[in-house]
Design a protein around this motif. Structure first.
Motif, short mmCIF file in Angstrom:
data_model
loop_
_atom_site.label_atom_id
_atom_site.label_comp_id
_atom_site.label_asym_id
_atom_site.label_seq_id
_atom_site.Cartn_x
_atom_site.Cartn_y
_atom_site.Cartn_z
N GLY A 1 -12.45 16.38 -36.80
CA GLY A 1 -11.37 16.96 -36.00
C GLY A 1 -11.86 18.20 -35.29
N LEU A 2 -12.54 19.10 -36.05
CA LEU A 2 -13.04 20.34 -35.45
C LEU A 2 -14.05 20.03 -34.36
CD1 LEU A 2 -13.47 22.70 -38.55
CD2 LEU A 2 -11.87 22.93 -36.65
N GLY A 3 -14.91 19.04 -34.61
CA GLY A 3 -15.89 18.65 -33.62
C GLY A 3 -15.24 18.23 -32.32
N LEU A 4 -14.15 17.50 -32.46
CA LEU A 4 -13.48 17.00 -31.26
C LEU A 4 -12.83 18.11 -30.46
CD1 LEU A 4 -11.87 13.68 -32.52
CD2 LEU A 4 -13.51 13.93 -30.66
N ILE A 5 -12.24 19.10 -31.15
CA ILE A 5 -11.54 20.14 -30.38
C ILE A 5 -12.47 21.27 -29.95
CG2 ILE A 5 -9.26 19.69 -31.39
CD1 ILE A 5 -9.72 22.42 -32.91
N SER A 6 -13.71 21.29 -30.47
CA SER A 6 -14.55 22.46 -30.22
C SER A 6 -14.80 22.77 -28.73
CB SER A 6 -15.87 22.34 -30.98
OG SER A 6 -16.54 21.19 -30.56
N PRO A 7 -15.03 21.79 -27.83
CA PRO A 7 -15.26 22.18 -26.43
C PRO A 7 -14.09 22.97 -25.86
CG PRO A 7 -15.76 19.85 -26.77
CD PRO A 7 -15.12 20.35 -28.02
N THR A 8 -12.87 22.46 -26.05
CA THR A 8 -11.69 23.16 -25.53
C THR A 8 -11.50 24.48 -26.25
OG1 THR A 8 -10.66 21.37 -26.75
CG2 THR A 8 -10.03 21.62 -24.46
N PHE A 9 -11.80 24.48 -27.56
CA PHE A 9 -11.61 25.69 -28.34
C PHE A 9 -12.55 26.79 -27.85
CE2 PHE A 9 -12.47 28.28 -32.16
CZ PHE A 9 -11.17 28.71 -32.39
N ILE A 10 -13.82 26.43 -27.64
CA ILE A 10 -14.79 27.42 -27.15
C ILE A 10 -14.38 27.93 -25.77
CG2 ILE A 10 -17.20 27.69 -26.38
CD1 ILE A 10 -17.88 25.63 -28.67
N TYR A 11 -13.95 27.00 -24.92
CA TYR A 11 -13.48 27.37 -23.58
C TYR A 11 -12.34 28.39 -23.69
CZ TYR A 11 -11.51 26.69 -18.90
OH TYR A 11 -11.06 26.89 -17.63
N ALA A 12 -11.36 28.08 -24.56
CA ALA A 12 -10.21 28.95 -24.70
C ALA A 12 -10.62 30.33 -25.22
CB ALA A 12 -9.18 28.32 -25.63
#
Lengths: 362, 305
Positions: free
Chosen positions: B29-40
């Motif tokens: 789950g964390l892997g999947l959201i990480s691109p958007t999370f890092i962007y944010a």
């Protein structure tokens, strides 16, 4: 039953371009009767219902309710109320607010309004659920709210657009009984649109069977089932064996038909019958044929051979080939005598009641 | 039937065992959201944290004194200039969102209920004006509202006024008009979507129960489209408070808004901490106003019965 007419539909046509959803239809519905419009989808039954409600306008012809012509009268000023197929429960209002939606405009005063809402809720067995939110209701409860919301307006005619089709089988059967009881209690004219023949047969005083924008037959459930006017009606209302027959004699109201198995039979002539040189069709319902066990005999019997057998729990469907018939006969037999054990290929004799044989127009 | 099934079950598991940590549900789950999370984090969290941090520091000419102080907030909240500017900005954004929603609602209603087969085409046509640059649209409002502009010429031509008036441009109403026009489409879309979601049989049911067109609109369509009205209001109101281009171009002296003051602090006045404090204050006030507007619309929708 009172014979006064409540709804007069005269020569109503509804066209969409070249397609006629309803074609020159005339119909009289009596006061206080439970009337069903039965037919397959696209037969024009819903169109007719929506024209009575005022959501659709006839291309030609006229509709009157309780002697009042409805031409040009918008849906909100008609003495009819509708239970929608989707129930159309207002999601932002609770049960009570849904039910008294139409009363608000009448300005009855808080006490009278409350009394009528309570009455309507108890009629549909929803007493005590008034404060429940519209989104917290089960399918059956939503259906009851829709019913109460329409009944509380005390309409002259209540229109029901396939109200039970979204419910599961058990609940549907329970609601059929309840709806019938409710209609008898309030005495309002009910018009039910349905494609389920059992529903129409179980609930109605009279049924109109519709095909392709036209009414094929209007009669009581028993008459429609036992004396259908043509093959289409007979087939739509349940299983029917069709046997090709020769016309021996044709009079004004009756005719004598000859078939290899049933012999010469005198039947009523259907109103729509047209002699076209191809002979006639004789129909008999599968449950009106009875298996003759061992050496039992009957005054009227046919002999044949079992070619197929389908087990349905309480009944068995037997498919029986009769020499001289173009198609095998279907027979429904209850399983208490062992019809489920009759081997395929076995010879068999069937008893029938000549009164159950009906001549059918094509 | 059973024998081959048992045979399959008896086969040894041949899949290679991977690191159980990488296999876990949470890790994936964390892997999947990480691109958007890092962007944010990079483009949203860090800038806001920097602004908030700045607002507690002090500008000493060219250097920044990083000792904690509330002085900036004292100035931002008590200085009558900033208070007036903030109030005016809130007032303008409230007016703009009100007029935008009032004008956008009929458009959305028409497309949704009477658009027929051409709903997509209507929505497309509405976006066409927004293909031109925002600056050009503001400039054309200057042409319309100006001293020698279209509006004055029309009024004089019709004999309503004797000479040109300078009352239309360089004031608050010029800012309101321009912003209302600019945000129209953004308000049409959410309202349209919420109207599309209304089951048409609900409107028919209201008619069946005796309501004419106006009553059923007020009792069914309007309350059920409240979510669209709320999002349209927020979409217009929040960015409008912070707008500084429009007031600069058509606002004149009376149309200056809080964002112009913030821009000045980060630019000419070179007082980043004060600008940051003004920004944070504005954010807090806008949030409070947005929340209360949402509450008011919800309550109004619930009152209509």
């Amino acid at each position: 039953m009172p014979e006064r007419s409540m709804i007069e539909i005269s020569r109503v046509t509804r066209s969409y371009g070249a397609f006629k959803a309803l074609d020159e239809t005339s119909l009289t519905i009596r006061e206080g009767e439970f009337f069903s419009l039965l037919g397959p989808s696209g037969c024009g039954k819903t169109t007719l219902l929506r024209m009575i409600a005022g959501f659709d306008t006839p291309t030609s012809g006229s509709i009157s309710v309780d002697g009042q012509p409805m031409d040009g009268i918008p849906a909100n000023r008609r003495p009819t109320n509708m239970v929608f197929q989707s129930y159309a429960i207002f999601p932002h209002l609770n049960v009570e607010q849904n039910v008294c939606y139409g009363l608000k405009r009448l300005r009855l005063g808080a006490d009278e309004e409350k009394r009528r809402v309570e009455e309507a809720l108890s009629q549909v067995s929803l007493t005590g659920l008034g404060k429940r939110g519209a989104t917290e209701l089960s399918g059956g409860q939503r259906q009851r709210v829709a019913l109460a919301r329409a009944l509380v307006m005390r309409p002259k005619v209540l229109l029901l657009d396939e109200p039970l089709s979204a419910l599961d089988k058990k609940l549907r059967e329970q609601m059929q009984v309840e709806l019938r009881r409710l209609q008898q209690a309030v005495g309002i004219t009910f018009i039910l649109v349905t494609h389920d023949q059992y529903e129409a047969l179980a609930m109605s005083d009279r049924i109109a069977v519709m095909f392709g924008g036209k009414i094929a037959q209007v009669a009581s459930p028993k008459e429609i089932y036992q004396r259908p006017v043509n093959c289409q009606v007979a087939d739509f209302l349940g299983g029917m064996n069709f046997v090709k027959a020769e016309i021996v004699e044709e009079n004004g109201a009756s005719m004598i038909l000859d078939t290899p198995g049933f012999g010469r039979v005198k039947t009523d002539k259907p109103a729509a019958f047209v002699r076209n040189g191809k002979g006639a069709t004789l129909g008999i319902r599968p449950e009106r044929l009875r298996v003759l066990w061992d050496d039992a005999t009957d005054k009227y019997e046919v002999a044949g051979k079992v070619v197929d057998r389908h087990y349905f729990g309480e009944i068995t469907h037997l498919v029986i080939e009769i020499p001289g018939f173009d198609k095998p006969l279907s027979v429904t037999e209850t399983n208490n005598f062992g019809a489920d054990d009759i081997p395929v290929g076995a010879p068999i004799r069937l008893a029938y009641d000549p009164d159950a044989l009906v001549a059918l127009a094509d | 039937m059973t024998a081959p099934a048992e045979g399959i079950a008896a086969l040894p598991v041949v899949r290679k065992q991977r690191n159980p940590v990488l296999q876990s549900e949470a890790a994936r789950g964390l892997g999947l959201i990480s691109p958007t999370f890092i962007y944010a984090v990079i483009f949203l969290v860090i800038p806001i944290v920097l602004v908030i941090a700045n607002s507690f520091w002090t500008q000493n000419y060219l250097t920044i004194d990083r000792t904690f102080t509330l002085e900036n907030y004292r100035i931002a909240l008590t200085d009558p200039i900033y208070r007036d500017l903030l109030m005016r900005s809130l007032w303008i954004s409230l007016l703009v969102s009100f007029f935008t929603v009032v004008l956008a609602y009929p458009i959305a209603f028409f497309i949704s209920f009477h658009g027929g087969k051409h709903k997509g085409l209507w929505l497309f046509l509405i976006t066409i004006p927004f293909w031109t640059s925002y600056l050009l649209r503001v400039m054309s409002w200057k042409v319309i509202l100006g001293y020698n502009g279209v509006l004055n010429a029309t009024l004089m031509g019709l004999g309503i006024t004797n000479g040109p008036s300078d009352a239309f441009l360089y004031n608050t109403s010029a800012v309101v008009i321009t912003l209302t026009h600019a945000w129209a489409t953004f308000a049409v879309l959410p309202i349209f979507v919420s109207l599309e979601k209304i089951d048409r049989s609900l409107v028919e049911a209201a008619t069946d129960l005796g309501d004419g067109p106006l009553r059923r609109f007020l009792r069914i369509t309007l309350p059920l489209s409240a979510p669209g009205i709320i999002s349209a209001t927020l979409i217009v109101m929040i960015p409008t408070v912070g707008d500084f281009v429009t007031p600069r171009l058509v606002g004149g002296k009376d149309g200056v808004m809080i964002a112009n003051a913030i821009q000045a602090q980060f630019g000419k006045a070179a007082n980043w901490p004060l600008g940051a404090a003004l920004s944070v204050t504005t954010m807090a006030v806008v949030t409070a106003m947005a929340a209360s507007v949402v509450l008011v619309i919800r309550m109004a929708a619930r009152r209509i019965r």
